[in-house]
Each structure stands twice: as structure tokens, then as C-alpha cells.
Design an enzyme around this catalytic site. Sequence first.
Site, PDB file in Angstrom:
ATOM      1  N   ASP A 116       0.828  -1.203   0.000  1.00 51.94           N
ATOM      2  CA  ASP A 116       0.000   0.000   0.000  1.00 51.94           C
ATOM      3  C   ASP A 116       0.863   1.254   0.000  1.00 51.94           C
ATOM      4  OD1 ASP A 116      -2.012   1.873   0.357  1.00 51.94           O
ATOM      5  OD2 ASP A 116      -2.319   1.401   2.476  1.00 51.94           O
ATOM      6  N   ASP A 292      -1.989   5.907  -5.004  1.00 53.64           N
ATOM      7  CA  ASP A 292      -2.297   4.993  -3.899  1.00 53.64           C
ATOM      8  C   ASP A 292      -2.633   3.595  -4.406  1.00 53.64           C
ATOM      9  OD1 ASP A 292      -3.123   3.768  -1.581  1.00 53.64           O
ATOM     10  OD2 ASP A 292      -4.774   5.149  -1.161  1.00 53.64           O
TER      11      ASP A 292
END
Length: 401
Positions: A116, A292
Site C-alpha cells: 500500500d 495509492d
Amino acid sequence: MRSLFLSSIAALYALAVALPQPHPLSISLTKKSTLKTADGRVDPASLRAHISSAEAKLQRNAAAFERNTGAALFSPSHTKRAAALGSAPLIDDANRNWIGAIEAGTPPQTFTINFDTGSTDLFLPGSICGNACGGQQRYNPEISSSAEPLGEPFKVEYMDNSMATGDLYTDSVSLAGFKATAQTIGVALNASGFSSEKYDGLMGLAFKSISKFGADSVFHTLVSQGAVPEPVFAFKLASSGSELRVGGVNSALHQGSFTYTPVIKEGAWQITGDAIEIDGKEVVNAFPAIVDSGTSLILGNSFDVSQLYATINATEVEKGVYALPCDAMPAVSITLGGKSFPLSAETLNQGTMDSSGTICIGAIHGSDEVGDQWILGDVFMRNVYSAFDVENSRVGFAELA
């Protein structure tokens, strides 16, 4: 004596040159969950819940940044405060996750991890974690000779009232074969309200300023310890052949040169975009955006997104969620660093929403919680090869090979 000293230095240098030098290595990535139901359709209400999860993550990052630095990550008008401020993100089963393997401890214990770029910390389920850890592989610091307790507890609270508590440790962590020593790990010992059998834990790849633990990410630790050949990691996200490259880029996966844009604030990987166009019409310009990998969609402020969809007469079916004919996906491009990157119709199509198979959900969604901040998640990243340069604090994009 001096000649002996110089001879010794020369011998050591020759030995160092002769030893194998580190090269960038890759982790194969797979996608283990989607936003679709068992029959392949998209439920707008479930999608709205996923948007709320992305909003909450943005709020948590802003709170951690302010706590760690004393400054605001966003303008107060751009960030609404919520009850779960300060909690660190874990990704639930409804998200689309890009996962691969890491090792932690001595001897190494292997885990399947969600990577992430929108968070920083490393979380693993502990050996005595409750039923909420489901079928996950458990990390046991008691059997690792390199594990050290920090004597600090942590508590993570979520928008849906789920929570996790545990202890902080340091231990060795290997990513694509590169070992970080004394890496801070959050070890969950008790949890309620969440479970996942898709992956064991979450590894953040963002900056220390948004860390719940006030610690470097694993990759930043590798860079500071000189363990990687280059302070760069890169992603290819696709239906096949996906990978996380560690210590450089994979030249076989991109074509042409990279277009770089600087990080404007070292929290998440936050950059400035030039423009967003739909069917040749510019709708947004000069916008801040977070790249992201932990978010499946593209998320922007409600007004701009409504203007974008108004161009093609799409219908809002849930707050911030729009439907349009499946065979009428528009031409959307995002310009970064002066270069326009088109988004494929495949990535813009979230999936069908009814049994007719003719009406689909667009993959760009609106939010009242993000101000002018955009989140460029999986929907964008699947159209480019993305390189994250820690040393120069910038993100590069290139066309996929």
C-alpha cells in the site's frame, strides 16, 4: 606501516568489488479480491462503503501527519475530522488488493502481504490473535531470535467500530530478498469486527510522517541501511504479469522515458496533477493527488466528478457513484508532468449493475470528504508503469510495454 595499511585497504576494496552486488528484484503480485458480487455485478451501496473506507484512510493519514510533524497535511477546509482520527489503515475484504510475499523474523516466517503506497506501517497478525484473524498466517516473535519488544502497545479504531490492539516489536523483514533490520512491526494480539483470508497483513510504502508508530516504512528502512541498489520501487498492476520491483525499475515492463512529478508533501505519495480531460474537454486542472496502490478506484471531490459525468449525461445512482451505458465509456486522460496518460475503457468500467448487462458503473467516484484532493488508485495505476523515487522525492510514470 603505512604501506601495510594501504595494502590492507586495497585488499578489502578488491574483496568488496569481487562480492556479488545487489540488483533490483521483483515480487510477483496477484489480485485476490474485487468490488464485484458473486454474480459479477457491482452493488452501488457496497461501492459507496468502499469510498467511505478510502475517505477514512485519508483522514487517518492527515491526523498522523499532524501528530508527527505539528503541521496540517491538508487545509482544514479540505479535511473533515472524524471519530476515528489517528487510526492506522487496514484494508477490508471489499477492497481490490495487490498482494505478494515477504518474510519476517529469524528464522524467516513467510506472509502474504497487501502492498500500500497510501500508508506507512507494517501490520501482522500475532500468534495469539483471536478469531478475527481467520485463516491468516500468524507472526510469532517468541520464535524469532531477532525480535525485540518495544514495550509499547497500539490501538487501531475504524469507522465501522471494528478495532485491533497489540504490541510493537522490531524484527528483521525481507522484501524481495532485501533485508531490513530492526524494522518496527505492529503485531495484532486482539481484534474484532474484521477478518481476511486473502492476505495476512499490510505493508505501507509511504513516508514516516503518516506512520501511526512514528517509524519508517520497510522500504525507507532498506534505503537508510543501504540494502537496496537504488532508492526506488516500482509497480506494474495488470490482469497478468503484475509485480512490485524493489531497488529499481524493470525496463522490460515499460517503454519510453519516465515523466516525473515531485512529491509536494511527504505524507503519502502526494503530487500535483496538471489536468483531467473527458472526451477532449478539460474538467479539472492543477489538482493535488495521492498515488495509492491501496485504493482500487479514482476518487475526487463531488463537484468536479459531477461535472465530469455531466459531460456524458451519466446518472448518479448512489452518492458519488455514477452509471452509464456499458458501450459508451468516455475517453478520459490524466495529465501529469506535462504528459497525458489515457485510461482504458476496461479500467474505467467498474462492472455491470443490473441483470441486463447494459448499464455499468464508472470507476471515478465523488466524495465530499476530500476537498480538492484526488486519489489515483488502481484504476489509474493499471494504465501506467509507476516508479516511486525515495531519494529524489518524486513519482515517475511511463507507458506500459
